[in-house]
Design a protein around this motif. Structure first.
Motif, short mmCIF file in Angstrom:
data_model
loop_
_atom_site.label_atom_id
_atom_site.label_comp_id
_atom_site.label_asym_id
_atom_site.label_seq_id
_atom_site.Cartn_x
_atom_site.Cartn_y
_atom_site.Cartn_z
N ASP A 223 0.85 -1.19 0.00
CA ASP A 223 0.00 0.00 0.00
C ASP A 223 0.89 1.24 0.00
N LEU A 224 1.25 1.69 -1.19
CA LEU A 224 2.17 2.81 -1.31
C LEU A 224 1.49 4.16 -1.04
N LYS A 225 0.18 4.15 -0.85
CA LYS A 225 -0.52 5.38 -0.48
C LYS A 225 -0.64 5.54 1.03
N ASN A 226 -0.20 4.53 1.76
CA ASN A 226 -0.17 4.64 3.21
C ASN A 226 0.74 5.81 3.58
N PRO A 227 0.31 6.73 4.45
CA PRO A 227 1.16 7.89 4.78
C PRO A 227 2.48 7.50 5.44
N GLY A 228 2.56 6.27 5.93
CA GLY A 228 3.80 5.82 6.55
C GLY A 228 4.64 4.94 5.66
N THR A 229 4.34 4.92 4.35
CA THR A 229 5.12 4.08 3.44
C THR A 229 6.60 4.40 3.60
N PRO A 230 7.48 3.40 3.51
CA PRO A 230 8.91 3.67 3.73
C PRO A 230 9.41 4.87 2.93
N SER A 231 10.22 5.68 3.59
CA SER A 231 10.72 6.90 2.97
C SER A 231 12.07 7.25 3.58
N ALA A 232 12.72 8.25 2.99
CA ALA A 232 14.08 8.57 3.42
C ALA A 232 14.42 10.01 3.07
N THR A 233 15.37 10.55 3.81
CA THR A 233 16.01 11.79 3.39
C THR A 233 17.03 11.46 2.31
N VAL A 234 17.42 12.46 1.55
CA VAL A 234 18.40 12.26 0.47
C VAL A 234 19.41 13.40 0.50
N ALA A 235 20.69 13.06 0.40
CA ALA A 235 21.75 14.06 0.25
C ALA A 235 22.72 13.56 -0.81
N ILE A 236 22.98 14.39 -1.83
CA ILE A 236 23.80 13.99 -2.96
C ILE A 236 24.82 15.08 -3.28
N LEU A 237 26.03 14.65 -3.57
CA LEU A 237 27.04 15.52 -4.16
C LEU A 237 27.60 14.82 -5.39
N ARG A 238 27.58 15.50 -6.53
CA ARG A 238 28.07 14.91 -7.78
C ARG A 238 29.10 15.82 -8.42
#
Length: 269
Positions: free
Chosen positions: A86-101
């Protein structure tokens, strides 16, 4: 650039941080706590960050591709991997993102939520981060900080805070993280700096940055110096030493005694 990395769980639970480095890319993901609440997904946060990290690294192999486009593509691809959840669940797994390229003559950066990118140049230190999450649910955060870390009252308060955050996560009235919807990528904070303006950089989760921002037991200059002298593991070790002096969160109120930590240290070659 030369990239060295390290990550370590904050306790006995599986590590929900993820870090990777290539000759042109440094990437850190910090999976968001579920606080024991239902996520609608059978896979869990460690699976999610591993999948997102791998797909994101591949998506950004083409260095002219905008970071936001690469992140949106990776989010869409990971969502396709578990349509039964259930990807519409408000608690679906998520993450912060930080990128340097790194690309010829430039460095691109992207931050989505509070995992920072720290740049060191001739003019000093520049910290790139996204603190929109700090602007929401401030009353519940203050309530959580009243309790000793690890107590039943503290755990219940954290669960209440996370439940409230979920309801405004990835909405215009809340804050943005990498979840199931590709749209979140285009709410990230991005920028580009000239390569000559960067001597070294660090990409990290807030489990590392709190040594400066919350514990105030180091400066950014101290962190960069320690990274140069002892590498990423030495910085994480220092975080643990500081946390060990306050195991119950009395001096530094926090969600858990020790948070997962990840850092990528980048040096120009």
């Amino acid at each position: 650039m030369y990239v060295s990395v390290a990550t370590e769980p904050g306790g006995s639970a599986p590590n929900e941080d993820w870090v990777a480095g290539t000759p042109s890319l440094a990437l850190v993901l910090d999976g968001l706590s579920t606080a024991g609440l239902d996520t609608g997904c059978r896979h869990g946060v460690p699976w999610y960050v591993a999948q997102l990290g791998g797909h994101l690294t591949a998506a950004l192999a083409e260095y002219e591709r905008p970071l936001t486009d690469g992140l949106a593509d990776a989010l869409e691809r990971v969502a396709r991997l578990h349509p039964e959840c259930d990807l519409k669940n408000p608690g679906t797994p998520s993450a912060t993102v930080a990128i340097l390229r790194e690309r010829p003559d430039f460095f691109d950066h992207l931050v989505l939520a509070d995992s920072p990118v720290v740049l060191e140049g001739a003019g000093g230190i520049t910290v790139l981060t996204d603190l929109r999450v700090d602007e929401v649910c401030q009353d519940l955060r203050a309530e959580t900080e009243q309790f000793q870390t690890g107590t039943p009252e503290h755990r219940a308060s954290v669960a209440k805070l996370v439940a409230a955050q979920r309801e405004i996560r990835n909405t215009p009235d809340g804050y943005w993280v990498a979840g199931a919807a590709p749209e979140a990528a285009f709410h990230a904070l991005t920028g580009t700096v000239a390569a000559d303006d960067v001597r070294a950089a660090a990409v990290m989760s807030d489990g590392v940055s709190r040594l400066v921002t919350e514990y105030r037991m180091a400066t950014w200059e101290n962190v960069l110096d320690r990274l140069r002298e002892g590498g990423p593991t030495s910085v994480i070790r220092r975080v643990r030493e500081v946390e060990a002096t306050d195991p119950h969160g009395r001096r530094w109120p926090r969600y858990k005694a020790g948070d997962d930590a990840a850092v990528a240290f980048c040096q120009r070659t």
